[in-house]
Design a protein around this motif. Structure first.
Motif, PDB file in Angstrom:
ATOM      1  N   ILE A  44       0.858  -1.190   0.000  1.00 40.82           N
ATOM      2  CA  ILE A  44       0.000   0.000   0.000  1.00 40.82           C
ATOM      3  C   ILE A  44       0.892   1.238   0.000  1.00 40.82           C
ATOM      4  O   ILE A  44       1.901   1.295   0.696  1.00 40.82           O
ATOM      5  N   GLY A  45       0.507   2.231  -0.785  1.00 38.56           N
ATOM      6  CA  GLY A  45       1.337   3.432  -0.898  1.00 38.56           C
ATOM      7  C   GLY A  45       2.559   3.204  -1.755  1.00 38.56           C
ATOM      8  O   GLY A  45       3.616   3.797  -1.511  1.00 38.56           O
ATOM      9  N   SER A  46       2.413   2.318  -2.763  1.00 34.69           N
ATOM     10  CA  SER A  46       3.507   2.013  -3.698  1.00 34.69           C
ATOM     11  C   SER A  46       4.763   1.515  -2.989  1.00 34.69           C
ATOM     12  O   SER A  46       5.883   1.790  -3.407  1.00 34.69           O
ATOM     13  N   GLY A  47       4.557   0.786  -1.896  1.00 30.07           N
ATOM     14  CA  GLY A  47       5.679   0.186  -1.186  1.00 30.07           C
ATOM     15  C   GLY A  47       6.420   1.123  -0.255  1.00 30.07           C
ATOM     16  O   GLY A  47       7.470   0.764   0.286  1.00 30.07           O
ATOM     17  N   ARG A  48       5.867   2.316  -0.056  1.00 32.07           N
ATOM     18  CA  ARG A  48       6.550   3.310   0.780  1.00 32.07           C
ATOM     19  C   ARG A  48       6.761   2.822   2.205  1.00 32.07           C
ATOM     20  O   ARG A  48       7.760   3.181   2.851  1.00 32.07           O
ATOM     21  N   TYR A  49       5.834   2.001   2.693  1.00 33.63           N
ATOM     22  CA  TYR A  49       5.916   1.545   4.078  1.00 33.63           C
ATOM     23  C   TYR A  49       6.266   0.064   4.167  1.00 33.63           C
ATOM     24  O   TYR A  49       6.017  -0.572   5.197  1.00 33.63           O
ATOM     25  N   PHE A  50       6.866  -0.460   3.106  1.00 34.18           N
ATOM     26  CA  PHE A  50       7.183  -1.888   3.113  1.00 34.18           C
ATOM     27  C   PHE A  50       8.181  -2.236   4.221  1.00 34.18           C
ATOM     28  O   PHE A  50       8.106  -3.313   4.822  1.00 34.18           O
ATOM     29  N   ALA A  51       9.125  -1.342   4.496  1.00 33.45           N
ATOM     30  CA  ALA A  51      10.097  -1.606   5.563  1.00 33.45           C
ATOM     31  C   ALA A  51       9.395  -1.751   6.903  1.00 33.45           C
ATOM     32  O   ALA A  51       9.733  -2.638   7.706  1.00 33.45           O
ATOM     33  N   ALA A  52       8.384  -0.901   7.151  1.00 32.89           N
ATOM     34  CA  ALA A  52       7.617  -1.000   8.391  1.00 32.89           C
ATOM     35  C   ALA A  52       6.839  -2.314   8.438  1.00 32.89           C
ATOM     36  O   ALA A  52       6.769  -2.977   9.483  1.00 32.89           O
ATOM     37  N   TYR A  53       6.275  -2.696   7.299  1.00 32.39           N
ATOM     38  CA  TYR A  53       5.541  -3.964   7.214  1.00 32.39           C
ATOM     39  C   TYR A  53       6.477  -5.129   7.530  1.00 32.39           C
ATOM     40  O   TYR A  53       6.134  -6.031   8.302  1.00 32.39           O
ATOM     41  N   ARG A  54       7.664  -5.096   6.934  1.00 31.23           N
ATOM     42  CA  ARG A  54       8.645  -6.168   7.146  1.00 31.23           C
ATOM     43  C   ARG A  54       9.051  -6.254   8.611  1.00 31.23           C
ATOM     44  O   ARG A  54       9.148  -7.348   9.179  1.00 31.23           O
ATOM     45  N   HIS A  55       9.263  -5.096   9.236  1.00 29.15           N
ATOM     46  CA  HIS A  55       9.627  -5.091  10.651  1.00 29.15           C
ATOM     47  C   HIS A  55       8.522  -5.712  11.509  1.00 29.15           C
ATOM     48  O   HIS A  55       8.803  -6.487  12.437  1.00 29.15           O
ATOM     49  N   GLU A  56       7.272  -5.363  11.199  1.00 26.37           N
ATOM     50  CA  GLU A  56       6.149  -5.901  11.974  1.00 26.37           C
ATOM     51  C   GLU A  56       6.011  -7.403  11.762  1.00 26.37           C
ATOM     52  O   GLU A  56       5.778  -8.159  12.712  1.00 26.37           O
ATOM     53  N   PHE A  57       6.156  -7.834  10.519  1.00 29.88           N
ATOM     54  CA  PHE A  57       6.011  -9.261  10.195  1.00 29.88           C
ATOM     55  C   PHE A  57       7.093 -10.082  10.895  1.00 29.88           C
ATOM     56  O   PHE A  57       6.796 -11.060  11.598  1.00 29.88           O
ATOM     57  N   TYR A 115      -0.593   6.381  16.165  1.00 30.07           N
ATOM     58  CA  TYR A 115      -1.319   7.183  15.179  1.00 30.07           C
ATOM     59  C   TYR A 115      -2.050   8.332  15.868  1.00 30.07           C
ATOM     60  O   TYR A 115      -2.027   9.485  15.405  1.00 30.07           O
ATOM     61  N   ALA A 116      -2.690   8.038  17.009  1.00 34.50           N
ATOM     62  CA  ALA A 116      -3.432   9.071  17.738  1.00 34.50           C
ATOM     63  C   ALA A 116      -2.506  10.208  18.171  1.00 34.50           C
ATOM     64  O   ALA A 116      -2.897  11.384  18.143  1.00 34.50           O
ATOM     65  N   LEU A 117      -1.278   9.864  18.531  1.00 30.81           N
ATOM     66  CA  LEU A 117      -0.324  10.870  19.000  1.00 30.81           C
ATOM     67  C   LEU A 117       0.506  11.482  17.873  1.00 30.81           C
ATOM     68  O   LEU A 117       1.417  12.272  18.124  1.00 30.81           O
ATOM     69  N   GLY A 118       0.193  11.107  16.635  1.00 33.66           N
ATOM     70  CA  GLY A 118       0.879  11.708  15.492  1.00 33.66           C
ATOM     71  C   GLY A 118       2.253  11.137  15.229  1.00 33.66           C
ATOM     72  O   GLY A 118       3.062  11.757  14.518  1.00 33.66           O
ATOM     73  N   LYS A 119       2.539   9.954  15.767  1.00 30.56           N
ATOM     74  CA  LYS A 119       3.858   9.340  15.568  1.00 30.56           C
ATOM     75  C   LYS A 119       3.935   8.559  14.255  1.00 30.56           C
ATOM     76  O   LYS A 119       5.032   8.202  13.817  1.00 30.56           O
ATOM     77  N   CYS A 120       2.802   8.263  13.657  1.00 31.72           N
ATOM     78  CA  CYS A 120       2.777   7.608  12.355  1.00 31.72           C
ATOM     79  C   CYS A 120       1.507   8.022  11.636  1.00 31.72           C
ATOM     80  O   CYS A 120       0.538   8.458  12.261  1.00 31.72           O
ATOM     81  N   SER A 121       1.499   7.916  10.323  1.00 31.60           N
ATOM     82  CA  SER A 121       0.330   8.278   9.530  1.00 31.60           C
ATOM     83  C   SER A 121      -0.707   7.157   9.572  1.00 31.60           C
ATOM     84  O   SER A 121      -0.412   6.033   9.994  1.00 31.60           O
ATOM     85  N   TYR A 122      -1.904   7.455   9.093  1.00 30.84           N
ATOM     86  CA  TYR A 122      -2.959   6.442   9.037  1.00 30.84           C
ATOM     87  C   TYR A 122      -2.529   5.272   8.159  1.00 30.84           C
ATOM     88  O   TYR A 122      -2.702   4.105   8.522  1.00 30.84           O
ATOM     89  N   LEU A 164      -1.981   1.378   9.258  1.00 32.09           N
ATOM     90  CA  LEU A 164      -2.692   0.247   8.661  1.00 32.09           C
ATOM     91  C   LEU A 164      -1.712  -0.812   8.175  1.00 32.09           C
ATOM     92  O   LEU A 164      -1.905  -2.006   8.419  1.00 32.09           O
ATOM     93  N   VAL A 165      -0.660  -0.383   7.505  1.00 35.04           N
ATOM     94  CA  VAL A 165       0.349  -1.324   6.995  1.00 35.04           C
ATOM     95  C   VAL A 165       1.016  -2.067   8.150  1.00 35.04           C
ATOM     96  O   VAL A 165       1.240  -3.284   8.070  1.00 35.04           O
ATOM     97  N   ARG A 166       1.322  -1.364   9.233  1.00 37.55           N
ATOM     98  CA  ARG A 166       1.940  -2.019  10.389  1.00 37.55           C
ATOM     99  C   ARG A 166       1.008  -3.069  11.002  1.00 37.55           C
ATOM    100  O   ARG A 166       1.441  -4.177  11.357  1.00 37.55           O
ATOM    101  N   ILE A 167      -0.262  -2.730  11.130  1.00 34.89           N
ATOM    102  CA  ILE A 167      -1.223  -3.679  11.701  1.00 34.89           C
ATOM    103  C   ILE A 167      -1.341  -4.915  10.821  1.00 34.89           C
ATOM    104  O   ILE A 167      -1.363  -6.053  11.310  1.00 34.89           O
TER     105      ILE A 167
END
Length: 280
Positions: A31-44, A98-105, A109-112
């Motif tokens: 999602i987002g053309s892979g912009r957050y893939f690193a975050a996804y990988r870290h979560e996985f 997200y609520a505290l503005g530390k990450c975007s929506y 979503l990608v992290r979850i």
């Protein structure tokens, strides 16, 4: 026709071994053309490690020695965070960030989805691992609807536990500084705190993590949960707790919640000003 027969056979084999929801979770990686893939990988990866390192104590390590199991769990919390690259591995934590503005929506979503994918893969993977090596099968948090069909009691337990977890995260990561060994000390204290919460709030398993409650259910039952109490306990209450804890922290330290200023606070700033005036 031979090709389609082979393709159908391959699809059926893949379908039979793929946990429900995994394909959707994997599809969210780019999602987002892979912009957050690193975050996804870290979560996985972080979730795979977290489940392996923290669910094995008491099953594979320290079966007859509680202290050994506690120490192994503590080391597992630190190791999974360090090796995994500092992931959230908890949708409730992500909601608070997200609520505290530390990450975007979108990043949230990608992290979850990354954490969910990790959980859906981890439980069957470690089950095969246990079978091959003759180890005890890992367990997981389970919600029982007996005498609590709507999940009110279990949900309250998760609400309090997640609220305390979030406060602990804020304090150890943002308010305290242990100097040169800050990371190792704050992660060790986090591990001890998590273990304490697990022992103190057992009504929902406990999970203290929406991902764990649902991915374990899918693994153990082979289907999505069909009880409303499950979603109330493992998702609604932890998310409400995450937002409530975010508001408490914003009142204390300042900052926005969902991009909005709260009508009161920050207490931290007022205390500093008051102390400065007294010193003068």
């Amino acid at each position: 026709m031979v090709f389609f027969t082979l393709l159908s056979s391959l699809f059926k084999q893949a379908y039979d071994v793929t946990p429900p929801g995994l394909v959707t979770c994997l599809a969210c990686a780019y999602i987002g053309s892979g912009r957050y893939f690193a975050a996804y990988r870290h979560e996985f990866i972080g979730t795979l490690l977290m489940i392996g390192f923290t669910f094995s104590p008491g099953k594979w390590i320290g079966q007859d020695a509680l202290m050994v199991a506690w120490i192994a769990h503590m080391c597992g919390v630190v190791a999974s965070d360090k090796i995994g690259g500092g992931p959230h591995v908890n949708p409730a934590v992500t909601v608070s960030m997200y609520a505290l503005g530390k990450c975007s929506y979108t990043e949230g979503l990608v992290r979850i989805m990354g954490a969910m994918a990790g959980g859906l893969v981890a439980f069957p993977l470690y089950s095969v691992f246990a079978d091959k090596l003759g180890l005890t099968q890992l367990g997981g948090p389970e919600f029982s609807s007996k005498d609590d069909e709507d999940g009110v009691n279990a949900g309250f337990s998760e609400f309090v536990a997640v609220t305390l977890l979030m406060i602990m995260i804020y304090v150890l990561n943002w308010e305290l500084n242990f100097g040169k060994y800050h990371y190792w000390i704050k992660q060790t204290l986090t591990a001890v705190g998590i273990r304490y919460l697990i022992e103190t709030f057992p009504l929902a398993g406990p999970a203290i993590n929406p991902m764990l409650g649902t991915t374990w259910y899918i693994f153990s039952k082979g289907a999505f949960p069909d009880e409303i109490g499950h979603y109330f306990t493992y998702w609604v209450c932890p998310f409400v707790a995450a937002v409530s804890a975010s508001c408490l922290y914003a009142v204390y330290a300042g900052g926005d919640v969902f991009g909005q200023k709260l009508p009161f606070g920050p207490i931290k700033g007022d205390a500093a000003v008051s102390s400065s005036k007294k010193n003068k």
